[in-house]
Design a protein around this motif. Sequence first.
Motif, PDB file in Angstrom:
ATOM      1  N   GLY B  51       0.801  -1.221   0.000  1.00 49.87           N
ATOM      2  CA  GLY B  51       0.000   0.000   0.000  1.00 49.87           C
ATOM      3  C   GLY B  51       0.831   1.267   0.000  1.00 49.87           C
ATOM      4  O   GLY B  51       0.303   2.367   0.097  1.00 49.87           O
ATOM      5  N   ILE B  52       2.157   1.107  -0.068  1.00 54.65           N
ATOM      6  CA  ILE B  52       3.011   2.305  -0.060  1.00 54.65           C
ATOM      7  C   ILE B  52       3.894   2.310  -1.306  1.00 54.65           C
ATOM      8  O   ILE B  52       4.570   1.342  -1.615  1.00 54.65           O
ATOM      9  CB  ILE B  52       3.875   2.350   1.217  1.00 54.65           C
ATOM     10  N   GLU B  53       3.819   3.409  -2.008  1.00 56.06           N
ATOM     11  CA  GLU B  53       4.600   3.548  -3.235  1.00 56.06           C
ATOM     12  C   GLU B  53       5.749   4.514  -3.016  1.00 56.06           C
ATOM     13  O   GLU B  53       5.580   5.544  -2.374  1.00 56.06           O
ATOM     14  CB  GLU B  53       3.739   4.194  -4.316  1.00 56.06           C
ATOM     15  N   VAL B  54       6.892   4.189  -3.599  1.00 59.96           N
ATOM     16  CA  VAL B  54       8.009   5.133  -3.632  1.00 59.96           C
ATOM     17  C   VAL B  54       8.463   5.203  -5.086  1.00 59.96           C
ATOM     18  O   VAL B  54       8.912   4.210  -5.649  1.00 59.96           O
ATOM     19  CB  VAL B  54       9.171   4.664  -2.728  1.00 59.96           C
ATOM     20  N   LEU B  55       8.293   6.347  -5.710  1.00 59.87           N
ATOM     21  CA  LEU B  55       8.648   6.500  -7.130  1.00 59.87           C
ATOM     22  C   LEU B  55       9.435   7.788  -7.326  1.00 59.87           C
ATOM     23  O   LEU B  55       9.240   8.748  -6.595  1.00 59.87           O
ATOM     24  CB  LEU B  55       7.370   6.636  -7.980  1.00 59.87           C
ATOM     25  N   VAL B  86      13.202  25.642  -8.928  1.00 62.66           N
ATOM     26  CA  VAL B  86      12.804  24.231  -8.992  1.00 62.66           C
ATOM     27  C   VAL B  86      11.676  24.058 -10.023  1.00 62.66           C
ATOM     28  O   VAL B  86      11.676  23.117 -10.820  1.00 62.66           O
ATOM     29  CB  VAL B  86      12.383  23.711  -7.598  1.00 62.66           C
ATOM     30  N   ALA B  87      10.734  25.020 -10.040  1.00 61.05           N
ATOM     31  CA  ALA B  87       9.593  24.920 -10.946  1.00 61.05           C
ATOM     32  C   ALA B  87      10.010  25.023 -12.415  1.00 61.05           C
ATOM     33  O   ALA B  87       9.357  24.485 -13.296  1.00 61.05           O
ATOM     34  CB  ALA B  87       8.575  26.012 -10.613  1.00 61.05           C
ATOM     35  N   ARG B  88      11.093  25.717 -12.654  1.00 60.93           N
ATOM     36  CA  ARG B  88      11.595  25.919 -14.022  1.00 60.93           C
ATOM     37  C   ARG B  88      12.233  24.669 -14.629  1.00 60.93           C
ATOM     38  O   ARG B  88      12.407  24.584 -15.833  1.00 60.93           O
ATOM     39  CB  ARG B  88      12.685  27.008 -13.976  1.00 60.93           C
ATOM     40  N   GLN B  89      12.642  23.744 -13.792  1.00 60.26           N
ATOM     41  CA  GLN B  89      13.410  22.600 -14.268  1.00 60.26           C
ATOM     42  C   GLN B  89      12.603  21.731 -15.225  1.00 60.26           C
ATOM     43  O   GLN B  89      11.475  21.357 -14.948  1.00 60.26           O
ATOM     44  CB  GLN B  89      13.911  21.757 -13.088  1.00 60.26           C
ATOM     45  N   LYS B  90      13.202  21.416 -16.343  1.00 55.18           N
ATOM     46  CA  LYS B  90      12.544  20.585 -17.356  1.00 55.18           C
ATOM     47  C   LYS B  90      12.429  19.143 -16.866  1.00 55.18           C
ATOM     48  O   LYS B  90      11.488  18.428 -17.169  1.00 55.18           O
ATOM     49  CB  LYS B  90      13.370  20.614 -18.659  1.00 55.18           C
ATOM     50  N   GLU B  91      13.496  18.709 -16.156  1.00 54.80           N
ATOM     51  CA  GLU B  91      13.485  17.331 -15.659  1.00 54.80           C
ATOM     52  C   GLU B  91      13.395  17.332 -14.138  1.00 54.80           C
ATOM     53  O   GLU B  91      14.406  17.446 -13.451  1.00 54.80           O
ATOM     54  CB  GLU B  91      14.763  16.610 -16.076  1.00 54.80           C
ATOM     55  N   PRO B  92      12.171  17.246 -13.633  1.00 52.12           N
ATOM     56  CA  PRO B  92      12.044  17.297 -12.174  1.00 52.12           C
ATOM     57  C   PRO B  92      12.679  16.082 -11.506  1.00 52.12           C
ATOM     58  O   PRO B  92      12.675  14.985 -12.069  1.00 52.12           O
ATOM     59  CB  PRO B  92      10.532  17.327 -11.954  1.00 52.12           C
ATOM     60  N   ARG B  93      13.246  16.311 -10.349  1.00 51.77           N
ATOM     61  CA  ARG B  93      13.837  15.231  -9.561  1.00 51.77           C
ATOM     62  C   ARG B  93      13.202  15.262  -8.183  1.00 51.77           C
ATOM     63  O   ARG B  93      12.648  16.279  -7.766  1.00 51.77           O
ATOM     64  CB  ARG B  93      15.357  15.419  -9.427  1.00 51.77           C
ATOM     65  N   GLY B  94      13.327  14.160  -7.493  1.00 53.60           N
ATOM     66  CA  GLY B  94      12.747  14.084  -6.162  1.00 53.60           C
ATOM     67  C   GLY B  94      11.957  12.804  -6.019  1.00 53.60           C
ATOM     68  O   GLY B  94      11.928  11.983  -6.944  1.00 53.60           O
ATOM     69  N   VAL B  95      11.317  12.669  -4.878  1.00 51.51           N
ATOM     70  CA  VAL B  95      10.636  11.412  -4.610  1.00 51.51           C
ATOM     71  C   VAL B  95       9.141  11.637  -4.389  1.00 51.51           C
ATOM     72  O   VAL B  95       8.720  12.657  -3.832  1.00 51.51           O
ATOM     73  CB  VAL B  95      11.281  10.680  -3.404  1.00 51.51           C
TER      74      VAL B  95
END
Lengths: 243, 370
Positions: B51-55, B86-95
């Motif tokens: 029931g927990i996703e990490v993507l 951060v909002a400007r980034q074409k390729e967002p990173r993070g979890v």
Amino acid sequence: MLEIEDLHVEVGNKEILHDINLRIEKGETHVLMGPNGSGKSTLLMAIMGFSGPRVTKGLIVFKGKDITDMPVNERAKMGIGIMFQRPPTIAGLKLGKLLNVVKRGNDQTIEDYAKSLNMEALLNRDINRGFSGGEIKRSEVLQLIVQKPDFMLLDEPESGVDLENMALMGRSIAHLLEKDRHLVHREKGGLIITHTGYILDYLDADGGHVLIDGEIRCHGNPREILKVVKRSGYRECLKCPQI
Amino acid sequence: MPADIKGLGDLPQQEKERLRQTGLEEDMTKRAGSYFQINQEVIQAGSQAEGIEVLPISEALEKYDELKEYYWKAVPKEKDKYTAYVARQKEPRGVFIRAREGAKTVLPLQACLYLAAERVQHVHNIIIAEKGAEVHLISGCASATHNVAGAHIGVTEFYVGEGAKITSTMIHSWGAKISVFPRSAAFIEKGGTFLSNYVCLQPVKKIEMYPTAFLRGEGAMARFSSIVMALPASTFDIGSRAILGEKGSSAELITRAITRGGNVISRGHVVGASDGTKGHIECRGLILGDGLIHAIPEIEGKVMGTELSHEAAVGKIAREEIEYLMARGLTEEESTATIIRGFLDVKIQGLPDVLQKQIDAAIDAAEKGF
């Protein structure tokens, strides 16, 4: 064991103790009496080496060594221990943790010591935080039991202790001072500040002193001194340097 | 970054040790899920918990259209130049972490953000606990031992659903040339609990953050705890804010700050905007070197039925406390270290033991420097 010679002590540029002379032999326990503000606690603090009182003249000799300028912890290492009247609270420091540090390699567990003073519940509490008057005293005695000093400075051990715990405290202090050992084998000693003399119900003191306005005005049998003070007040001690 | 690094285990020993100090586990049997990013590269993301996703956030954005409802909702894009960056980034990173309704982890999830090269690291994290779910997250952020200059900009949005709970424990271990700009906010719904813990006892150039908890449901609760030590040339401008917007919601903002020569500005702001709300700010500071501790607690009551308070105290260690311990045979240095250790000892109610132990371990690791 402890010799104080011609001791003068200032607190904040004001001389509080004048020309104190006191001698306590190995195995002896003495009591120190006197009105409020006469300098009793200051004398104990000076013997322990705290930074509040400043020795301006005279000597404190312990086990034959001049300790007048020695840091507090070295005095503790030499075997002096103190029971504080109003110890500070140290946030986040558990009583049990401090006892484990003080124990330094001694085998008996802290829990065993604590049990003897009904203190198990307090081991996991911040030291002195929210402790009742009686709990503070028992915690102080517990620390001394673990520290095992040879000479103890006890600042009003009976104040704030209820009757039931007084017996427990009195017996524990008597044990610390080896009052349960035969006189000839007794090696530990102490100096006890008392107002009420209740502690004398649990142990015999070998000497008594009355401090008035920063001077020791009378030496003698502690029970006699107590009797005179109860009857006629400390003024009587001024008339009679030896009771 | 070498292609053969697939997880924490593949890092050099020294770097692993550094990450371990931020609470990260190589042994995945002790973690329910994990996210690992070096610089801008996602090395690992996954969850073993039901029931927990990490993507990775980029994948989640493609996969879930409904993520739009969360993306840039708690933290506004235009908040400042860092969020805009951060909002400007074409390729967002993070979890992206989502616990579905009622899902609970016994083991914590971990997120590791590691800055190894001289550049800016940016992340945008979304953490969601749906109704009745419970998520414990530990994030370790660190930079490589070799002295790189750089910046880490991290946006994190927490969504605590009805009766849900999120605990977020962040332990930082940056370098003396790294600047860090976390931008976080949490929405907490009815009966939800949000605990945010922050520990940084290692050198850093600058940390600037001021997360906000929006208590949007009846009886919602938030607690922020921060434990920081500013070494010389470190600047912390940290704070936390709670908006008590619904009946019976409450918040507690706790800070322990030490300066050994660096600067700490400790802000706090609680707004009591509804009946039966309670808020408290507590800041204690110890000055152990010629640094600065500036506590700025603000309490703002807007209705009669709110109860707000703050206490702040800044100073040196009391001589009386040091001598108390010296009288028990501790040296002056031992006494001082013991008192500082106690000062930092904030036990966080409701935090799983395993995470409290990580916080304790981070403090223990810093103790030799006391």
